[in-house]
Enzyme design. Structure first.
Site, PDB file in Angstrom:
ATOM      1  N   SER A   1       0.833  -1.201   0.000  1.00  0.00           N
ATOM      2  CA  SER A   1       0.000   0.000   0.000  1.00  0.00           C
ATOM      3  C   SER A   1       0.874   1.259   0.000  1.00  0.00           C
ATOM      4  O   SER A   1       1.656   1.463  -0.921  1.00  0.00           O
ATOM      5  CB  SER A   1      -0.949  -0.040   1.210  1.00  0.00           C
ATOM      6  OG  SER A   1      -1.933   0.958   1.132  1.00  0.00           O
TER       7      SER A   1
ATOM      8  N   ASP B   1      -9.944  -3.413  -5.427  1.00  0.00           N
ATOM      9  CA  ASP B   1      -9.075  -2.455  -4.748  1.00  0.00           C
ATOM     10  C   ASP B   1      -8.996  -1.191  -5.601  1.00  0.00           C
ATOM     11  O   ASP B   1      -8.737  -1.271  -6.810  1.00  0.00           O
ATOM     12  CB  ASP B   1      -7.682  -3.071  -4.569  1.00  0.00           C
ATOM     13  CG  ASP B   1      -6.677  -2.135  -3.915  1.00  0.00           C
ATOM     14  OD1 ASP B   1      -7.078  -1.064  -3.421  1.00  0.00           O
ATOM     15  OD2 ASP B   1      -5.483  -2.488  -3.893  1.00  0.00           O
TER      16      ASP B   1
ATOM     17  N   HIS C   1      -8.207  -4.555  -0.889  1.00  0.00           N
ATOM     18  CA  HIS C   1      -7.068  -3.831  -0.343  1.00  0.00           C
ATOM     19  C   HIS C   1      -6.838  -4.214   1.127  1.00  0.00           C
ATOM     20  O   HIS C   1      -7.754  -4.194   1.941  1.00  0.00           O
ATOM     21  CB  HIS C   1      -7.290  -2.321  -0.432  1.00  0.00           C
ATOM     22  CG  HIS C   1      -6.038  -1.541  -0.138  1.00  0.00           C
ATOM     23  ND1 HIS C   1      -5.062  -1.331  -1.091  1.00  0.00           N
ATOM     24  CD2 HIS C   1      -5.577  -0.958   0.999  1.00  0.00           C
ATOM     25  CE1 HIS C   1      -4.079  -0.635  -0.557  1.00  0.00           C
ATOM     26  NE2 HIS C   1      -4.358  -0.416   0.708  1.00  0.00           N
TER      27      HIS C   1
END
Length: 404
Positions: free
Chosen positions: A196, A350, A380
């Protein structure tokens, strides 16, 4: 005694009532605002995790409103309070590299050759996450891949704005490279990895080190659902997954603004795409265009977004979004083609999926070898939940196995 007993009963009643209201409110918010597509891996578990996260955020907001602590401090406290014991297969040590906190995981089993080295940058939208939140993940990578893993506790926004996190990760990595002999690591097998926001930092650090002749060349970069640009929050994945936990489209833009300057007052302009002048958008369209995304990723309801101009005032506050150290997808080809072999993991559900797809294309267009793994049922944050006891996800474990 009777009065004390009565007060205790009243307190417990109020506490239970408050807890029930909190959970009911979180459940109502989830079902009113979140969308769980049919193809998501273990959707009930995802709903439970999202409701827990909502409840935690609400409690943090209440504590902030009554002056006890800020919401983000409360969230960070909860994230960091879980500590794991000793690991029978790893030596674990906390150190500082150039004043940056790091945690080193080193296999206990003897090795006939030098270890592989992995620099790991945790996710959390640059505003949360810590050495503790990714402890299980780093331990697993160190054990399963028989590598020395260095997890970096970089400074967080909004207290520490860009480029603080990037500089911490870069400085820690350079320190490790210059002192590699102390950790039994092969200088030809150093990998940078992050998930991320950590994937963003990993990409930025890899680009910076690509041209450094005074340091060992990186063996590879591993980018786990990375966020790599902040110019266009209307790409297909942002439209399709804007309300899919654990990262809403609005939150992705909010975190980027927090990291940039600690101020999300221009959030609406960023979401609408009127935070960059048209000439800037046209300049980077060759790399950011939805046309570069395979058609199969556009079938779940995508509408091309109209180019909008912006005011000078808004642009001045966010113009650093054009810096590759903040948005690595915008780096020039001369930098991209020097990058090491890359592994990119994306998830179908995501908002950041297309950032990974666009970067994959840029790397391949510049002759960089890319291994791409796409979790068709992933969302995610799923990798961090690979081993969260009863809230683990089989898809997350599958993704981690491919990373290892």
């Amino acid at each position: 005694m009777a009065v004390a007993y009565t007060l205790l009963v009243l307190f417990l009643a109020v506490f239970v009532a408050g807890f029930i209201l909190l959970v009911m409110g979180a459940i109502n918010f989830h079902f009113s605002n979140a969308e769980i597509p049919p193809g998501v891996n273990q959707p009930v578990k995802l709903r439970i995790i999202h409701i827990i996260l909502i409840s935690r955020a609400v409690v943090g907001r209440i504590l902030e409103n009554i002056g006890i602590c800020s919401q983000v401090s409360f969230v960070r406290y909860l994230q960091g309070r879980k500590t794991l014991g000793a690991d029978p297969k790893l030596f674990i040590k906390d150190l500082c590299f150039e004043k940056v906190p790091v945690r080193i995981y080193q296999p206990k089993v003897p090795s006939a050759s030098q270890w592989r080295g992995v620099m790991f940058f945790h996710g959390g939208g640059w505003v949360s996450g810590s050495l503790e939140t990714h402890e299980k993940l780093c331990r697993s990578i160190a054990r399963e891949s028989e590598s020395v893993v260095v997890s970096v506790g970089y400074r967080l926004a909004a207290e520490h704005k860009y480029p603080a996190a990037y500089e911490d990760c870069l400085n820690a990595t350079i320190h490790f490279m210059k002192n590699i002999e102390h950790y039994g690591v092969d200088p030809a097998r150093i990998i940078i990895c992050g998930d991320s926001a950590g994937g963003n930092l990993a990409a930025a650090v890899s680009q910076t080190l690509a041209g450094r002749s005074d340091l060992p060349r990186l063996r590879a970069q591993i980018l786990i659902y990375p966020g790599l640009q902040a110019l266009d929050f209307n790409l297909p994945s942002y439209q399709q997954n804007q309300r899919v936990p654990l990262l809403f489209r609005e939150c992705a833009a909010f975190f980027a603004l927090q990291y940039l300057n600690g101020d999300a007052s221009n959030l609406e302009e960023v979401l609408e795409g009127c935070h960059m002048p048209i000439d800037i958008k046209l300049k980077y369209r060759k790399w950011l265009s939805p046309d570069n995304i395979p058609e199969k990723f556009k079938i779940r309801g995508y509408k091309p977004h109209v180019l909008l101009d912006c005011t000078t005032e808004v642009y001045e506050t966010v113009k650093r979004f054009c810096e590759p150290n903040l948005c690595p997808l915008l780096a020039e080809d001369a930098v991209i083609h020097q990058l090491p072999e890359s592994f990119i993991l994306t998830c179908e559900y995501d908002v950041l999926r297309d950032d990974g797809l666009l970067y994959k294309k840029r790397l391949e267009d510049n002759g960089v070898r890319v291994t791409w793994y796409h979790l068709e049922d992933g969302f995610h944050g799923i990798i961090s939940s690979f081993n969260s006891d009863w809230l683990s996800f089989s898809s997350g474990k599958r993704g981690l196995d491919n990373i290892v």
